[in-house]
Structures are given as structure tokens and as C-alpha cells.
Design an enzyme around this catalytic site. Structure first.
Site, PDB file in Angstrom:
ATOM      1  N   GLY A 115      47.822  34.788  53.268  1.00  0.00           N
ATOM      2  CA  GLY A 115      46.805  35.831  53.413  1.00  0.00           C
ATOM      3  C   GLY A 115      45.432  35.236  53.652  1.00  0.00           C
ATOM      4  N   GLY A 184      46.424   9.805  33.400  1.00  0.00           N
ATOM      5  CA  GLY A 184      45.951  11.074  32.858  1.00  0.00           C
ATOM      6  C   GLY A 184      46.677  11.447  31.570  1.00  0.00           C
ATOM      7  N   GLY A 186      46.380  14.146  29.891  1.00  0.00           N
ATOM      8  CA  GLY A 186      46.203  15.582  29.698  1.00  0.00           C
ATOM      9  C   GLY A 186      47.547  16.225  29.402  1.00  0.00           C
ATOM     10  CB  VAL A 187      48.537  19.819  29.399  1.00  0.00           C
ATOM     11  CG1 VAL A 187      49.598  20.600  28.674  1.00  0.00           C
ATOM     12  CG2 VAL A 187      47.183  20.184  28.876  1.00  0.00           C
ATOM     13  CB  ILE A 188      50.614  17.459  33.684  1.00  0.00           C
ATOM     14  CG1 ILE A 188      50.393  18.930  34.048  1.00  0.00           C
ATOM     15  CG2 ILE A 188      51.695  16.816  34.570  1.00  0.00           C
ATOM     16  CD1 ILE A 188      50.058  19.198  35.491  1.00  0.00           C
ATOM     17  CB  VAL A 241      43.825   3.853  37.769  1.00  0.00           C
ATOM     18  CG1 VAL A 241      44.798   4.036  36.623  1.00  0.00           C
ATOM     19  CG2 VAL A 241      43.260   5.173  38.208  1.00  0.00           C
ATOM     20  CB  VAL A 274      43.724  12.844  37.313  1.00  0.00           C
ATOM     21  CG1 VAL A 274      44.239  11.452  37.004  1.00  0.00           C
ATOM     22  CG2 VAL A 274      43.821  13.120  38.811  1.00  0.00           C
ATOM     23  N   GLY A 275      44.613  16.324  36.698  1.00  0.00           N
ATOM     24  CA  GLY A 275      44.046  17.657  36.732  1.00  0.00           C
ATOM     25  C   GLY A 275      44.390  18.426  37.997  1.00  0.00           C
ATOM     26  CG  HIS A 449      60.355  30.780   0.452  1.00  0.00           C
ATOM     27  ND1 HIS A 449      59.734  29.571   0.700  1.00  0.00           N
ATOM     28  CD2 HIS A 449      61.418  30.516  -0.361  1.00  0.00           C
ATOM     29  CE1 HIS A 449      60.385  28.622   0.050  1.00  0.00           C
ATOM     30  NE2 HIS A 449      61.412  29.162  -0.599  1.00  0.00           N
TER      31      HIS A 449
HETATM   32  P1  NAI Z   1      44.226  17.851  32.458  1.00  0.00           P
HETATM   33  O1  NAI Z   1      42.890  18.263  32.899  1.00  0.00           O
HETATM   34  O2  NAI Z   1      44.870  18.528  31.295  1.00  0.00           O
HETATM   35  O3  NAI Z   1      44.205  16.282  32.093  1.00  0.00           O
HETATM   36  C1  NAI Z   1      43.862  15.286  33.009  1.00  0.00           C
HETATM   37  C2  NAI Z   1      43.506  14.022  32.242  1.00  0.00           C
HETATM   38  O4  NAI Z   1      43.348  12.991  33.182  1.00  0.00           O
HETATM   39  C3  NAI Z   1      42.214  14.126  31.460  1.00  0.00           C
HETATM   40  O5  NAI Z   1      42.435  13.688  30.150  1.00  0.00           O
HETATM   41  C4  NAI Z   1      41.268  13.209  32.238  1.00  0.00           C
HETATM   42  O6  NAI Z   1      40.315  12.590  31.417  1.00  0.00           O
HETATM   43  C5  NAI Z   1      42.235  12.198  32.810  1.00  0.00           C
HETATM   44  N1  NAI Z   1      41.762  11.520  34.016  1.00  0.00           N
HETATM   45  C6  NAI Z   1      41.104  12.056  35.056  1.00  0.00           C
HETATM   46  N2  NAI Z   1      40.892  11.118  36.014  1.00  0.00           N
HETATM   47  C7  NAI Z   1      41.450   9.972  35.552  1.00  0.00           C
HETATM   48  C8  NAI Z   1      41.581   8.659  36.068  1.00  0.00           C
HETATM   49  N3  NAI Z   1      41.099   8.338  37.274  1.00  0.00           N
HETATM   50  N4  NAI Z   1      42.202   7.715  35.318  1.00  0.00           N
HETATM   51  C9  NAI Z   1      42.702   8.020  34.103  1.00  0.00           C
HETATM   52  N5  NAI Z   1      42.614   9.260  33.566  1.00  0.00           N
HETATM   53  C10 NAI Z   1      41.998  10.213  34.276  1.00  0.00           C
HETATM   54  O7  NAI Z   1      45.134  17.911  33.763  1.00  0.00           O
HETATM   55  P2  NAI Z   1      46.694  17.909  33.958  1.00  0.00           P
HETATM   56  O8  NAI Z   1      47.391  17.340  32.782  1.00  0.00           O
HETATM   57  O9  NAI Z   1      46.914  17.309  35.297  1.00  0.00           O
HETATM   58  O10 NAI Z   1      47.030  19.451  34.021  1.00  0.00           O
HETATM   59  C11 NAI Z   1      46.474  20.249  35.072  1.00  0.00           C
HETATM   60  C12 NAI Z   1      46.194  21.647  34.602  1.00  0.00           C
HETATM   61  O11 NAI Z   1      47.396  22.321  34.329  1.00  0.00           O
HETATM   62  C13 NAI Z   1      45.350  21.676  33.353  1.00  0.00           C
HETATM   63  O12 NAI Z   1      44.294  22.566  33.545  1.00  0.00           O
HETATM   64  C14 NAI Z   1      46.275  22.168  32.293  1.00  0.00           C
HETATM   65  O13 NAI Z   1      45.615  22.997  31.354  1.00  0.00           O
HETATM   66  C15 NAI Z   1      47.332  22.946  33.076  1.00  0.00           C
HETATM   67  N6  NAI Z   1      48.601  22.819  32.383  1.00  0.00           N
HETATM   68  C16 NAI Z   1      48.791  23.478  31.215  1.00  0.00           C
HETATM   69  C17 NAI Z   1      49.954  23.329  30.510  1.00  0.00           C
HETATM   70  C18 NAI Z   1      50.085  24.012  29.188  1.00  0.00           C
HETATM   71  O14 NAI Z   1      49.283  24.874  28.897  1.00  0.00           O
HETATM   72  N7  NAI Z   1      51.039  23.646  28.355  1.00  0.00           N
HETATM   73  C19 NAI Z   1      51.038  22.495  30.985  1.00  0.00           C
HETATM   74  C20 NAI Z   1      50.715  21.796  32.195  1.00  0.00           C
HETATM   75  C21 NAI Z   1      49.540  21.988  32.862  1.00  0.00           C
END
Ligand code: NAI
Length: 470
Positions: A115, A184, A186-188, A241, A274-275, A449
Site C-alpha cells: 500500500g 546485541g 537485547g531481547v532478541i 564490534v 542490535v534493534g 496456596h
Molecule cells: P534491542 O533494542 O532490544 O537490543 C539491542 C541491543 O544491541 C542493545 O542492548 C544495544 O545496546 C545493543 N547494540 C546496539 N548496537 C550494538 C553494537 N554495534 N555492538 C554491540 N551491541 C550493540 O533490540 P533487539 O533485541 O534486536 O530487538 C528488536 C526489537 O524487538 C526491540 O524493540 C524489542 O523490544 C522487540 N522484541 C521484543 C520481544 C519481547 O518483548 N519479548 C522479543 C523480541 C524482540
């Protein structure tokens, strides 16, 4: 040209939920989706497939490490990665088929194609849909942009799907890596790192910042990291990195610490996590005056979620805020209700965050660090899972609940959980925050309980230093 009260661009959790709510309220609604299936990132390649693999790998890990203690003898335990992936694919298919059913049931027209905006007319917005059979046009009195997000790529670390991979590939590997390096923390990184670590891969997480999950309360995120370290995941914090060099056997990643120390590590797969960034490619938003801010997100009025263009709204990952499916869903409901003359509302203070590792990490509200920054006085209650009868029966002693309440009013300001079933336990905290409950309200409520939820009650009692079982 067919015309609608509402056209939603994007059929992910934000878009399809918005469409269903609008249809329930009597609006003639269309959804435009470029992917062959509805459900967006979450259902197709995100939340759902990763949870399917987390569940499978957790069962495998329990069979290997836990069953013996329960008196269950299994013989040799093996993984069939192909079967694990087939189960995951079946779950995704069942859910995407279910979404097709929901569209039909709610009489929502689904256009398959990409779209984009064409122009604004007195009667509404003209949209083009580029599908398999060519380009068609529709008009809509109102439009909701729910196009979600895409993976951020780092120059020099471009994914090839084999050695350098993204989360899309990491949920579909055909065999267990020997050494999975993840950029990274993060969550993933943590969720997919957990999957492959449980299945036998060595996992190293490289994180730029001083800790993983920087949005979480400091004390609790340290506990979270320690529980993952205990499982064998290695963390290289404050590491940048620099370079990835592909070799026959895998990849060599050059790193540099914040102190300037250089090192390199070698693995057979490198996951870049990394996001994510908002996905607005090809929307042609300029044609109708929809503005995109400096961070690449669609600019909206925070109260109405309307863009700079009247009658055009945006929700979910494509606007500012945490990229979470449940947030997009609530924003979808809000916009649909506002369009139908009702008072839709989203309370971001009660937005839960969950990391589906094991133990799980979940939180809602403000951390100690947030409150210190804001100059708000608080009191804390904590309780470990270890003494809890149900946690013992489950062999799940790791973790803690931490409740942070306003020092003067006792209103709950934040709840942080590291522990078994945290993703379900947090629901009580979300309702408490939504209702403006005090720690006393939770402390005085029945908690059956024996259940894990008693840890929540004990933590609430501990806010006034009167927990029973500590
Ligand atoms: P994220 O934003 O959660 O984490 C990325 C991490 O990578 C951060 O800690 C950051 O400091 C680090 N980072 C960035 N650049 C870097 C580099 N050059 N070298 C080393 N570390 C570096 O992103 P992620 O894990 O990729 O997830 C993407 C999105 O998906 C997020 O907004 C997350 O909330 C969402 N998500 C949520 C889930 C859940 O709620 N359970 C599950 C999977 C994803």
C-alpha cells in the site's frame, strides 16, 4: 473505486487488531498487507516462532538436566531440529489461518499487496495497492499506518543468511551451531541465544553498553544476567564490534573494549540483533503530508495518534515508543474507538516488558534508577522464589520479585520479576498499576496456596517489612 471508512496499512498485531475493533464498531474497513500472510513480524518471524522454539528447547533442556531429579529416566535424549522447526511452522500457520478467519468473520476486506499514498481528496485519502495482479486504488475516509519495523543492519556485518544471520534466520536454522556469536544483548539476543544455548551451542553475547537490558532495574538486570551466565551464556559487555571476517569454517569477529583493548573471537554463526527501525519504505507519505521525524519514526499527536495529515493515523513500531506487539494492539484499539466517536485510551505507565528466557524477566513501571532521576521517594519490597513451596516443587528456585512503591502513598510505581512464569505473574502487577493500587492492596489480596504468585504477595508485604516466609 471502492471506498472505506478506514483503511489500515499493515496486517500485524497493531493493524489487524485496529481493523477488527473498527469493524466491531460498524466502520467499513480494509487491511492492506504486502506479506502473503497476515500477522506481521510478531506472528510470522518474531514473538510466536521464537516462543515455539523457546518452549521446545526448554523441554529438551529439562529432559537433559532436570528429569533425573524428578526420578524420570529417559535414556539418551536427542533433538530433531527439523521436527522442532516443523512444529514452529505449524503453529505460525495455524495462527495466520486464524487471522484470515477473523478478517472474514468481521467482514474486513483484505488487499494483498504493497500500500502507498496517492493523494488527498475531499472525500478522503486515495491509496494504491501494488499486488500480483497489478495496481489498484481505493479511497478511505481514515487511514491507519501500521507498517511496523525492520531489522537494523550494521555496515560490514551484512547478513548472508548462512554465516552472518538475523533473527529471521536464527528461528529457522537447520542444525545447532557450534559457537553462536550474538551482537546485541537485547531481547532478541537473549531469547534466541537461550534457544541455541539450550540446544547445545556455545553462545557469546557482545554488548556495547555496560549491561544487557538497560531498560530494566539495575539490581534485577544483574540478577537476570547472572542466571543466564549460570546456564553457560557468555557476555562480553562494553565491547564494540569492529569487523567480521568470513572464513571457510565460520566467522572471526574483531572486538574492541571501551578501554581500547582489542581481541577477536571465532564462531560458526554470527547473529546481528542490535534493534529494529520503523518501516516506512515506499509509503509515499509526502504525497499526503505525513511527516517522519529525525529518528525515522512517523510523527503523531501523542493524544490522538493522528499524523500531520488530517484523517491519517499511525500506531505501533512505526511511531515513537517501545516496539512491542501489545502496545501496538492497544494503540490500534484506541484509534478505532476514537474514529467511532468513543474515548479510546492507552495507559503507557502500565506497559509490561517481558523477556521469555528461563527464568523469565518481566517488568512494569519505573525502576529505582528512573525514580532517583525523577527525585521521587520510594520504598522497596523483595522476595525470592527459593523459599516458595510451589517453586520448590517445580525445581525452579532462581529469581525474585521486587516491588517499588511510593514512600508516602504506598502506590505501586514499579514491579520487576526474574523468575519462573514471570511472563504470566506480571499480569497482576499490570492490573495493579492500571488501577493505581498500593502495595497494601496486593499484600491484603488472597494469593492461592501453593502458587508462584505468593512471591508477589510476600514482596508486597515486604514493602512494609512484614513478609511472612522470610
Ligand atoms: P534491542 O533494542 O532490544 O537490543 C539491542 C541491543 O544491541 C542493545 O542492548 C544495544 O545496546 C545493543 N547494540 C546496539 N548496537 C550494538 C553494537 N554495534 N555492538 C554491540 N551491541 C550493540 O533490540 P533487539 O533485541 O534486536 O530487538 C528488536 C526489537 O524487538 C526491540 O524493540 C524489542 O523490544 C522487540 N522484541 C521484543 C520481544 C519481547 O518483548 N519479548 C522479543 C523480541 C524482540
Amino acid at each position: 473505486m471502492e471506498s472505506f471508512d478506514l483503511a489500515v496499512i499493515g496486517g500485524g498485531p497493531g493493524g489487524y487488531v485496529c481493523a477488527i475493533r473498527a469493524a466491531q464498531l460498524g466502520l467499513k474497513t480494509a487491511v492492506i498487507e504486502s506479506n502473503p500472510t497476515l500477522g506481521g513480524t510478531c506472528v510470522n518471524v518474531g514473538c510466536i516462532p521464537s516462543k515455539a522454539l523457546l518452549d521446545s528447547s526448554e523441554k529438551y533442556s529439562k529432559a537433559l538436566h532436570d528429569f533425573k531429579d524428578h526420578g524420570i529416566q529417559t535414556g539418551s535424549v536427542k533433538i530433531d531440529v527439523a521436527q522442532m522447526m516443523a512444529r514452529k511452522d505449524r503453529i505460525v500457520k495455524e495462527l495466520t489461518d486464524g487471522l484470515n478467519y477473523l478478517m472474514t468473520k468481521n467482514k474486513i476486506t483484505v488487499y494483498r499487496g504493497k500500500g502507498s499514498f496517492v493523494r488527498t481528496e475531499a472525500s478522503g485519502t486515495v491509496l494504491a495497492i501494488a499486488g500480483k495482479e497489478g495496481i489498484s486504488e481505493i479511497t478511505a475516509r481514515n487511514v491507519v499506518i501500521a507498517t511496523g519495523s525492520e531489522i537494523i543492519r550494521i555496515p560490514g556485518f551484512e547478513p548472508d543468511g548462512e554465516t552472518i544471520i538475523t533473527s529471521d534466520h536464527a528461528i529457522a536454522l537447520k542444525s545447532v551451531p557450534q559457537h553462536l556469536i550474538i551482537i546485541g544483548g537485547g531481547v532478541i539476543g537473549l531469547e534466541l541465544g537461550s534457544v541455541w544455548n539450550r540446544l547445545g551451542a556455545k553462545v557469546t553475547v557482545v554488548e556495547l553498553l555496560p549491561d544487557i537490558l538497560m531498560g530494566m532495574d539495575r539490581q534485577m538486570r544483574e540478577m537476570a544476567r547472572r542466571t543466564l551466565q549460570k546456564q553457560g551464556i557468555e557476555f562480553l559487555l562494553e565491547h564494540k564490534v569492529v569487523k567480521a571476517e568470513k572464513k571457510k569454517s565460520g566467522v572471526v569477529v574483531s572486538l574492541e573494549t571501551t578501554a581500547g583493548e582489542k581481541k577477536s573471537i571465532e564462531g560458526d554463526r554470527l547473529l546481528v540483533a542490535v534493534g529494529r527501525k520503523p518501516y516506512t519504505d515506499g509509503l509515499n507519505s509526502d504525497a499526503v503530508g505525513v511527516k517522519i521525524n529525525q529518528r525515522g519514526r512517523i510523527a503523531v499527536d501523542p493524544h490522538t495518534l493522528q499524523t500531520d495529515a488530517p484523517g491519517i493515523y499511525a500506531i505501533g513500531d512505526v511511531i515513537e515508543g517501545a516496539m512491542l506487539a501489545h502496545r501496538a494492539e492497544e494503540e490500534g484499539v484506541k484509534v478505532a474507538e476514537l474514529l467511532a466517536g468513543k474515548s479510546g485510551h492507552v495507559n503507557y505507565k502500565a506497559l509490561p516488558f517481558i523477556v521469555y528466557t528461563w527464568p523469565e524477566f518481566a517488568w512494569v513501571g519505573q525502576s529505582e534508577e528512573d525514580l532517583q532521576k525523577a527525585g521521587i521517594e520510594y520504598k522497596i519490597g523483595k522476595f525470592l522464589f527459593r523459599p516458595n513451596g510451589r517453586a520448590k516443587a517445580m525445581n525452579e528456585p532462581d529469581g525474585q520479585v521486587k516491588i517499588i512503591a511510593d514512600k508516602r502513598t504506598d502506590t505501586i510505581l514499579g514491579v520487576f520479576i526474574v523468575g519462573p512464569g514471570a511472563s504470566e505473574l506480571i499480569a497482576e502487577a499490570v492490573v495493579a498499576v492500571e488501577f493505581g493500587a498500593s502495595a497494601e492492596d496486593i499484600a491484603r489480596s488472597f494469593h492461592a496456596h501453593p502458587t508462584l504468585s505468593e512471591v508477589m504477595k510476600e514482596a508486597a508485604l515486604d514493602v512494609d517489612k512484614r513478609s511472612i516466609h522470610s
